[in-house]
Design a protein around this motif. Structure first.
Motif, PDB file in Angstrom:
ATOM      1  N   UNK A  13      -9.673  12.617  -1.520  1.00 12.78           N
ATOM      2  CA  UNK A  13     -10.087  13.996  -1.739  1.00 12.78           C
ATOM      3  C   UNK A  13      -9.395  14.950  -0.774  1.00 12.78           C
ATOM      4  N   UNK A  14      -9.238  14.512   0.474  1.00 13.86           N
ATOM      5  CA  UNK A  14      -8.547  15.321   1.464  1.00 13.86           C
ATOM      6  C   UNK A  14      -7.067  15.473   1.105  1.00 13.86           C
ATOM      7  N   UNK A  15      -6.476  14.415   0.562  1.00 14.52           N
ATOM      8  CA  UNK A  15      -5.069  14.466   0.168  1.00 14.52           C
ATOM      9  C   UNK A  15      -4.877  15.462  -0.976  1.00 14.52           C
ATOM     10  N   UNK A  16      -5.807  15.464  -1.943  1.00 17.40           N
ATOM     11  CA  UNK A  16      -5.720  16.416  -3.053  1.00 17.40           C
ATOM     12  C   UNK A  16      -5.905  17.849  -2.551  1.00 17.40           C
ATOM     13  N   UNK A  17      -6.816  18.054  -1.614  1.00 18.57           N
ATOM     14  CA  UNK A  17      -7.020  19.391  -1.042  1.00 18.57           C
ATOM     15  C   UNK A  17      -5.766  19.884  -0.320  1.00 18.57           C
ATOM     16  N   UNK A  18      -5.116  18.980   0.410  1.00 21.22           N
ATOM     17  CA  UNK A  18      -3.889  19.351   1.109  1.00 21.22           C
ATOM     18  C   UNK A  18      -2.787  19.711   0.105  1.00 21.22           C
ATOM     19  N   UNK A  19      -2.652  18.905  -0.960  1.00 22.52           N
ATOM     20  CA  UNK A  19      -1.649  19.185  -1.991  1.00 22.52           C
ATOM     21  C   UNK A  19      -1.954  20.512  -2.679  1.00 22.52           C
TER      22      UNK A  19
END
Length: 102
Positions: free
Chosen positions: A7-13
């Motif tokens: 979820x954090x990776x998607x938010x960063x992207x």
């Protein structure tokens, strides 16, 4: 724990590629990962490369054969003025040469 990290990776992207929730959903349906999106951000010397949001939309339209283009705002305003029987945005009046300031 992995779900939280994902979820954090998607938010960063989403932040780095300047995407909205719909474009993130399209990327997920296309099978992309956050890493793929971030890796495809065009560098300043890659002016030929489309922004990630445009790239996602083009791939989505191509794969799912859907037209995602929107009607231009001016056409929407014109259509609304016709529906309301208002004076159209465009005027038919002409300006005579003697009315010009020069």
């Amino acid at each position: 724990m992995p779900a939280k990290k994902n979820g954090q990776a998607w938010e960063e992207a989403k932040k780095r590629c300047r995407l909205n929730n719909i474009e993130i959903q399209m990327a997920k349906e296309l099978g992309m990962t956050p890493k793929v999106l971030i890796r495809n951000i065009p560098a300043p010397n890659q002016q030929w490369k489309a922004p990630v949001k445009v790239w996602i939309r083009e791939l989505y339209e191509e794969k799912f054969d859907k037209d995602l283009t929107e009607t231009p705002i001016l056409l929407k305003k014109l259509a609304n003025s016709v529906k309301k029987k208002e004076t159209p945005i465009f005027s038919d009046s002409w300006i005579d040469e003697e009315d010009l300031p020069f």
